[in-house]
Design a protein around this motif. Structure first.
Motif, PDB file in Angstrom:
ATOM      1  N   THR A  62       0.843  -1.205   0.000  1.00 58.22           N
ATOM      2  CA  THR A  62       0.000   0.000   0.000  1.00 58.22           C
ATOM      3  C   THR A  62       0.874   1.250   0.000  1.00 58.22           C
ATOM      4  OG1 THR A  62      -1.694  -1.217   1.209  1.00 58.22           O
ATOM      5  CG2 THR A  62      -1.885   1.175   1.196  1.00 58.22           C
ATOM      6  N   LYS A  65       2.120   1.677  -3.493  1.00 60.16           N
ATOM      7  CA  LYS A  65       1.040   2.146  -4.384  1.00 60.16           C
ATOM      8  C   LYS A  65       0.762   3.634  -4.168  1.00 60.16           C
ATOM      9  CE  LYS A  65      -1.861  -1.923  -4.798  1.00 60.16           C
ATOM     10  NZ  LYS A  65      -3.118  -2.523  -4.344  1.00 60.16           N
ATOM     11  N   PHE A  66       0.723   4.013  -2.892  1.00 61.98           N
ATOM     12  CA  PHE A  66       0.413   5.410  -2.604  1.00 61.98           C
ATOM     13  C   PHE A  66       1.541   6.309  -3.100  1.00 61.98           C
ATOM     14  CE2 PHE A  66      -1.235   9.085  -0.423  1.00 61.98           C
ATOM     15  CZ  PHE A  66      -2.591   8.837  -0.387  1.00 61.98           C
ATOM     16  N   TYR A  69       1.182   6.669  -6.693  1.00 61.38           N
ATOM     17  CA  TYR A  69       0.076   7.574  -7.017  1.00 61.38           C
ATOM     18  C   TYR A  69       0.527   9.026  -6.883  1.00 61.38           C
ATOM     19  CZ  TYR A  69      -4.233  10.204  -6.369  1.00 61.38           C
ATOM     20  OH  TYR A  69      -5.216  11.152  -6.460  1.00 61.38           O
ATOM     21  N   LEU A 193      -8.319  12.999  -3.183  1.00 67.26           N
ATOM     22  CA  LEU A 193      -8.404  11.597  -3.632  1.00 67.26           C
ATOM     23  C   LEU A 193      -9.784  11.272  -4.197  1.00 67.26           C
ATOM     24  CD1 LEU A 193      -6.787   9.328  -0.887  1.00 67.26           C
ATOM     25  CD2 LEU A 193      -6.038   9.667  -3.243  1.00 67.26           C
ATOM     26  N   LEU A 267      -7.082   1.803  -3.824  1.00 63.00           N
ATOM     27  CA  LEU A 267      -6.187   2.624  -4.656  1.00 63.00           C
ATOM     28  C   LEU A 267      -6.138   2.130  -6.105  1.00 63.00           C
ATOM     29  CD1 LEU A 267      -3.148   3.391  -2.324  1.00 63.00           C
ATOM     30  CD2 LEU A 267      -4.699   5.045  -3.367  1.00 63.00           C
TER      31      LEU A 267
END
Lengths: 408, 369
Positions: A62, A65-66, A69, A193, A267
């Motif tokens: 995570t 991924k963040f 992003y 977001l 996500l």
């Protein structure tokens, strides 16, 4: 569609239409589909044995991924309990580690209470806080910021977008000004977001050149109780919670792995952000044009400035927002008069008052915030009901025998 | 998609004022049982952060009471809302309460709360929320007379009867009111709460004035009035009727007519406060016999039904008063009540409330002029 809100109403009506996505979002359907898997996301990620491997993997993935992003390093991501914790931590960190010459903070008047109250807390400890005005068009006073910025400025905190009006603030420009003065820049990005297509910028979050940004998982279809701080490498940081070295010593306490895993799953959906943002914008414009065409004495707050695609803040003359909200709730629609408040006791919105709306206007306001699952049919049903309820409330206001003037 | 606007049943929709106490909780429960569509609401009337947390169990201003009301609403599976009434409560209940004490009167805040909040503000909310009725947990009954008119009658529970506080109700709204517990006695209300598993079943009765709490009204006034204004209310204690100065006092707001304790003096005979004069801040004390009066003047009368001059009514001159027969006649400013038996401690600021055969007729505010 698998609507997670269905059947949850205490009114025992079996259809609810949820239009309050800036307060919180319903969990994404994908979470319901993977619930049995999530239920077994247990084990302490700090352990050494086998049971720690799955939670460790969720944290790692995570975080990566963040970071992808946002276009930053995984080292620049801290998980915590939510954006209020993030906002408090950032302001307090900057204050604690300040250079003694810098004791001034610049904060907009329409920030979330977690920024405003922390700034007031620092004020009591000697900080000088400059509160930046925002006008009713939703425009922030850049000249005010320029005038207040100096070699004494420690930190500027301006949100990416306001939760009540949807106004988007020019944080890139403000960050550049702050950095020219040698100050740090924080942006509360809770409303970014899923409501803004960050991927239209190849540089992603880097385009704003922030030192800090804060996020919250429950505003983006994941579980409440999980927040994310972006902290640019080498920015000041003091842990708010001390503990067993989690988050590289920057946030103590066993991680909320379930919440973080839920964020990790959701996500993946951001790939489709553009489609959703475009659709919300279409529906929001449909909502507003229908309301303006069918209800007299209605204005849209901050419509002149840049806004999030999903948010609409209305002022309806001769209507009490409190009763309007209750009437709509009883008819199956969830909206709000301003920010969600823990007591459920509506006070006129401080944000709207700060933007120059009168107390009466603020008390006659309604916030509608759309989500990824909002449909055109829901918007049409909502507008039909709103037209009917507003007409009824106005009729009572005109004809009702009201003794209130006798005392107030 | 089904219509969202249909009413659920034909019996009608009721807005019920829920304080978080046992009475209004049972009122809501009984309405649900009777088949009404019920919506609960609590009026947030005073900033509870200023209340002492230990007072939460017996007063209606703490957040715990809101939680209790919400918990009962959840149990009954009805919608529930908190209404922000702080500004209105301050203007129409708290401010007049303080002003009365500073003007040598003994106020009756519950009547103002009923006049301006429960039976005005909530009536408006009732209409706005498309409700057919407004309900409260008052110990009072609605009865229909031979002409089919709805009227207010005293509760079955003489001890708890609260019709005294309802005399300012606009007669036009009486048909819209439901008092679901008025035919019950308090122990029965508690039994129902117990049987229905409501968390408030064993909750202490709220006594006294909700926003004042256990600290007492003197302390409340001290906290809410500027020190220089309070200091300007100091004066002399005088003997009634001679006028002999017997001492000094710390403010007329600390006294009420009929008070026999806490006069701040020791004396060989039992003395009572006979009158309080705002013009020179004097508090007059004397023998108990001087407390007796057979005439009471009232102003700002409110009548639920027409009154008949020269007729005899049962009249209560304070909440805990048994009621006594008096004949009513008109005066220049209001009405005069001539009691058959002299009454003790007629107190300005309190109400005189008239009844005919247990039916609430109306009333007015007691004045010395």
């Amino acid at each position: 569609m698998n609507d997670p809100l269905q059947n949850q109403s205490l009114t025992s009506r079996n259809v609810r239409i949820y239009l309050d996505h800036n307060a919180t979002t319903p969990p994404a359907p994908v979470l319901a589909a993977r619930w049995s898997e999530l239920l077994f996301v247990t084990g302490n990620p700090s352990s050494i044995h086998n049971e720690s491997r799955m939670p460790k993997a969720w944290l790692r993935e995570t975080r990566q991924k963040f970071a992808n992003y946002l276009n930053c390093s995984p080292l620049e991501i801290i998980f915590n309990s939510g954006a209020s914790e993030g906002n408090s931590s950032i302001l307090k960190s900057a204050w604690q580690l300040r250079n003694q010459n810098r004791n001034e903070i610049i904060v907009s008047q329409v920030e979330h209470p977690s920024v405003i109250k922390t700034a007031e807390h620092l004020q009591a400890q000697g900080a000088i806080v400059h509160w930046v005005p925002v006008d009713r068009a939703g425009l922030i006073d850049l000249d005010f910021i320029k005038n207040k910025l100096s070699e004494k400025t420690l930190l500027v905190s301006v949100m990416f977008a306001n939760n009540e009006t949807g106004s988007i603030f020019p944080i890139k420009e403000i960050a550049a000004l702050a950095h020219q003065a040698g100050a740090l820049m924080h942006a509360d990005c809770v409303q970014l977001l899923g409501k803004y297509n960050l991927e239209q910028h190849p540089e992603k979050l880097k385009i704003f050149d922030l030192d800090y940004a804060t996020f919250s998982a429950h505003k983006f279809y994941a579980l409440a109780g999980t927040g994310v701080v972006f902290i640019k490498k080498n920015s000041p940081w003091v842990p708010l919670v001390h503990g067993g070295g989690q988050e590289r010593g920057r946030r103590g306490g066993t991680e909320n792995v379930l919440g973080i895993a839920s964020l990790g799953i959701v996500l993946d959906e951001l790939k489709a952000a553009k489609v959703h943002v475009d659709e919300m914008l279409r529906l929001r414009n449909l909502l507003e044009s229908s309301i303006l065409a069918r209800i007299d004495g209605c204005t849209i707050t901050a419509a002149e400035g840049a806004r999030l695609a999903n948010t609409s803040s209305l002022v309806m003359t001769n209507v009490d927002g409190e009763t309007l909200l209750m009437s709509l709730d009883l008819k199956g629609f969830s909206v709000s008069t301003g920010a969600a408040c823990s007591s459920g006791n509506p006070e006129p919105s401080p944000v709207l008052l700060a933007m120059g709306l009168s107390r009466i206007e603020a008390q006659s306001s309604l916030r509608i915030s759309l989500g990824w699952q909002t449909t055109e049919e829901q918007i049409i049903l909502f507008v039909n009901t709103l037209v009917e309820v507003v007409a009824k409330l106005r009729e009572i206001n005109l004809t009702g025998k009201d003794l209130t003037h006798a005392v107030s | 998609m089904p219509s969202l606007n249909e009413k659920k049943n034909s019996k009608g929709r009721v807005l019920v004022a829920m304080s978080g106490g046992v009475d209004s909780s049972v009122a809501a429960a009984l309405l649900v049982e009777q088949g009404y569509e019920v919506i609960g609401a609590t009026m947030q009337v005073w900033d509870y952060t200023s209340c002492d947390i230990t007072e939460g169990s017996g007063t209606c201003c703490s957040s715990l009471d809101v939680d209790d009301a919400r918990s009962v609403a959840d149990k009954l599976n009805i919608p529930f809302y908190v209404l922000n009434c702080e500004a209105k409560f301050k203007a129409s209940v708290i401010d007049p309460f303080i002003k009365a004490y500073l003007n040598a009167q003994t106020p009756l805040p519950c009547v103002n709360c009923n006049t301006y909040l429960k039976f005005d503000h909530l009536i408006k909310k009732m209409k706005e929320l498309d409700c057919d009725y407004l309900s409260t947990g008052h110990y009072a009954q609605i009865v229909t007379n031979e002409k089919g008119q709805a009227q207010i009658k005293t509760s079955t529970d003489d001890w708890k009867d609260q019709t005294y506080f309802l005399f300012t109700i606009d007669p036009e709204i009486v048909p819209k009111l439901l008092f679901p517990i008025g035919h019950l006695k308090k122990p029965q209300v508690r039994e129902i709460a117990e049987a229905k598993g409501l968390v408030v079943a064993k909750k202490k009765d709220s006594t006294g004035i909700c926003f004042v709490g256990a600290k007492g009204y003197e302390q409340f006034i001290k906290e809410n009035v500027a020190a220089d204004i309070l200091a300007s209310k100091k004066g002399q204690i005088k003997r009634f009727p001679s006028g002999e100065v017997m001492g000094a006092h710390e403010g007329i707001h600390l006294y009420t007519i009929g008070q026999g304790k806490g006069l701040g003096m020791t004396y060989h005979e039992k003395l009572f406060v006979i009158s309080i004069k705002a013009e020179d801040n004097s508090v007059w004390v004397g023998e108990e016999k001087y407390l007796l009066k057979d005439e009471v003047n009232i102003i700002e009368p409110q009548w639920l039904t027409e009154i008949e001059e020269g007729a005899e009514y049962q009249v209560k001159i304070r909440y805990q008063h048994q009621g006594s027969a008096a004949v009513i006649s008109k005066t220049e400013n209001g009405y005069k009540l001539k009691f058959k038996e002299a009454q003790r401690a007629v107190t300005p600021g309190q109400a005189a409330v008239l009844y005919k055969n247990q039916q609430l007729v109306g009333g007015g505010w007691i004045t010395l002029n």
